[in-house]
Write a protein that holds these residues in place. Structure first.
Motif, short mmCIF file in Angstrom:
data_model
loop_
_atom_site.label_atom_id
_atom_site.label_comp_id
_atom_site.label_asym_id
_atom_site.label_seq_id
_atom_site.Cartn_x
_atom_site.Cartn_y
_atom_site.Cartn_z
N GLU A 24 2.32 6.44 -7.12
CA GLU A 24 1.25 7.34 -7.55
C GLU A 24 1.72 8.72 -7.46
O GLU A 24 1.59 9.68 -8.35
CB GLU A 24 -0.11 7.15 -6.82
CG GLU A 24 -0.91 5.88 -7.31
CD GLU A 24 -1.99 5.66 -6.54
OE1 GLU A 24 -1.95 6.37 -5.28
OE2 GLU A 24 -2.68 4.86 -6.60
N GLN A 25 2.41 9.21 -6.20
CA GLN A 25 2.74 10.62 -6.19
C GLN A 25 4.13 10.70 -7.28
O GLN A 25 4.24 11.79 -7.88
CB GLN A 25 3.63 10.48 -4.71
CG GLN A 25 2.62 10.52 -3.67
CD GLN A 25 3.38 10.43 -2.13
OE1 GLN A 25 4.41 10.52 -2.15
NE2 GLN A 25 2.55 10.54 -1.19
N GLN B 86 0.74 -1.29 -0.03
CA GLN B 86 0.21 -0.06 0.05
C GLN B 86 0.91 1.27 -0.03
O GLN B 86 0.76 2.00 -0.77
CB GLN B 86 -0.95 0.10 1.20
CG GLN B 86 -1.93 1.09 1.12
CD GLN B 86 -3.01 1.23 -0.05
OE1 GLN B 86 -3.27 0.02 -0.70
NE2 GLN B 86 -3.12 2.20 -0.53
N SER B 87 1.93 1.38 0.88
CA SER B 87 2.70 2.42 0.94
C SER B 87 3.56 2.65 -0.41
O SER B 87 3.56 3.76 -0.80
CB SER B 87 3.69 2.44 2.13
OG SER B 87 4.64 1.35 2.11
N GLU C 124 1.22 3.96 -2.96
CA GLU C 124 0.73 5.43 -2.76
C GLU C 124 2.17 6.39 -3.16
O GLU C 124 1.95 7.42 -3.86
CB GLU C 124 0.53 5.67 -1.46
CG GLU C 124 -0.58 5.08 -0.92
CD GLU C 124 -0.91 5.46 0.54
OE1 GLU C 124 0.21 5.72 1.44
OE2 GLU C 124 -2.04 5.00 1.19
#
Length: 500
Positions: free
Chosen positions: A163-164, A156-157, A160
């Motif tokens: 995506e950044q 999950q991290s 994220e």
């Protein structure tokens, strides 16, 4: 110069350990070989208020172990510029862009830029955002982002973070570095597989019984204890380095030796990687933590005695387990993997164990009357080369057989002149060749695989830590893991070699 590369390097974390130990020496070796000459520059950024002159001293000191003249080092260091930089402050990026434009004109860099994240991953997304919002990314030249691990703490991290970064950079501009993919003998996996019919024709579950990947380290966590407490051996080694080696061993032959075709096959085989259920993870993976030991009169401290480590730490310094690929080629063939700190010997190697013949017509030296295993070994470090273990007639009367090792190792001189991993990968990035870098689709699969094991471990507290002594080859449970399948670890430096 024909091979000269043209680019501006912006290194975020230019004062750090990675930059000093790896990046500056690697850039210098490229400079010595002519890949970097007059048309390159480096901006190092960090919070420290250094001057350019002091920065030049740091760069010069980092090259002290390399063979070079003072004049050559000074000429190289003159291409380096320093900016005190707060990565969260947008105004600092304005100053950075002014310096970048000035250097682009001075060295005729054609707006080619490589951004290297040599600092905490917590800032990767922030830096990528500001590079775009403050218009530091150029329109005419190339923009390539090199990212160090750890890329996230779990799936999950990592998702994220990806995506950044993708908000500012396209996937083909992102170079996620795994320095094991720059090692000579890891790159040789493809050569030995796809360059030899005798090997590739046997590279399947009809002939291979199991594959073993060992990344053994003799040192403890040393100065990395603070980081290690947040990561552990699973996140530090298995999710990335070991998984990448396993992928190269397991993937299908690519259509061509190009980044696109190789990446396609790597992603495809990782999609066949079996994701354990929690119960399978408990059965298939072992964790350990090293304790103290006294060897040859020298006491080696246990992990819990290291600075920045809790006295009751549950962090694993050792992992052994079984990976399985559910496809036609590898069904039924386990990939046994292990890695650990403070083991008997430093070694990175791959052992491909072939199946036994259906019957043995000879007498053997061993007690169980079985032929020895045929094993193809790829030695990655500290020595580099190949080994093939075959059975041969014992010297003298009769027809007893014994294992014989056919061995090839690169000489120390040849290995010493071979490019270091970071040198190879930096040149690849300059060339726009992403073959030896990691794609997000690869990372996402290996994180999903590792997350199940990490979750199971988070729910159960190890009561036997520390469970292996420094200088051993890990906990007994790792031996039992293979014994349960009727197999054993091929590499064990703690065992005496059989004598003829």
């Amino acid at each position: 110069m024909q091979n000269e590369k043209v680019a501006l390097f912006i290194i975020f974390g230019g004062s750090g350990d990675l930059a000093r130990r790896k990046l500056y020496p690697s850039l210098f070796r490229l400079y010595q070989k002519g890949y970097l000459d007059q048309h390159f520059a480096v901006i190092g950024t960090a919070r420290r208020p250094w001057t350019d002159d002091y920065y030049h001293q740091i760069v010069t000191e980092s090259l002290s172990d390399l063979q070079a003249t003072d004049e050559q080092v000074a000429a190289f260091a003159s291409h380096f510029y320093y900016q005190s930089h707060d990565v969260t402050n947008a105004e600092h990026y304005v100053v950075l862009e002014e310096l970048a434009k000035k250097l682009d004109q001075k060295y005729e860099l054609q707006d080619n830029r490589i951004y290297y994240m040599a600092m905490s991953p917590n800032f990767f997304g922030t830096i990528a955002k500001h590079l775009k919002s403050e218009q530091i990314l150029t329109e005419d030249g190339f923009n390539r982002l090199i990212i160090e691990k750890p890329f996230g703490h779990d799936y999950q991290s990592a998702k994220e973070l990806n995506e950044q970064i993708r908000a500012s950079f396209a996937e083909d501009q992102i170079y996620r570095i795994d320095h094991y993919l720059g090692k000579e003998m890891v790159q040789n996996i493809s050569a030995i597989r796809f360059g030899n019919n005798i090997i590739e024709s046997l590279w399947n579950n009809r002939y291979i019984d199991n594959i073993q990947i060992t990344l053994s380290e003799a040192l403890g966590v040393e100065e990395r204890a603070g980081y290690y407490e947040t990561a552990g051996a699973m996140r530090d080694m298995v999710q990335n380095h070991i998984s990448q080696i396993a992928t190269l061993l397991a993937m299908e032959p690519p259509v061509s030796f190009s980044a696109t075709d190789i990446r396609h096959e790597k992603i495809k085989v990782l999609r066949s990687l079996h994701i354990d259920t929690p119960e399978e993870a408990r059965r298939n993976f072992v964790r350990g933590q090293y304790g103290p030991a006294t060897i040859d009169g020298t006491r080696l401290e246990g992990y819990r005695e290291a600075e920045q480590v809790a006295s009751d730490s549950k962090t694993e310094t050792y992992v052994a387990g079984k990976m399985e690929f559910e496809n036609y080629r590898w069904a039924g063939v386990p990939f046994y993997v292990r890695t650990g700190k403070r083991l008997a010997k430093k070694a990175t190697r791959v052992d491909i164990v072939f199946k036994q013949l259906p019957m043995n017509i000879f007498k053997t030296v061993s007690d169980d009357d079985k032929l020895g295993d045929n094993v193809l070994t790829i030695y990655v470090e500290p020595t580099e080369g190949f080994g093939l273990r075959v059975n041969a007639k014992r010297l003298g009367q009769g027809f007893e057989t014994r294992p014989v090792d056919l061995d090839f190792r690169h000489s120390a001189a040849a290995a010493g002149n071979s490019p270091e991993a970071y040198e190879r990968l930096l040149l690849d990035a300059l060339n726009g060749d992403s073959t030896n870098f990691t794609h997000w689709d690869e990372l996402s699969q290996t994180w999903k695989f590792a997350d199940v094991i990490e979750q199971v471990w988070a729910e159960t507290t190890p009561t036997d830590f520390p469970n292996y002594a420094s200088g051993s080859m890990g906990p007994e449970a790792a031996t039992e893991l293979l014994a349960r399948d009727g197999r054993h670890w091929i590499y064990d430096p703690t065992q005496a070699l059989p004598k003829e």
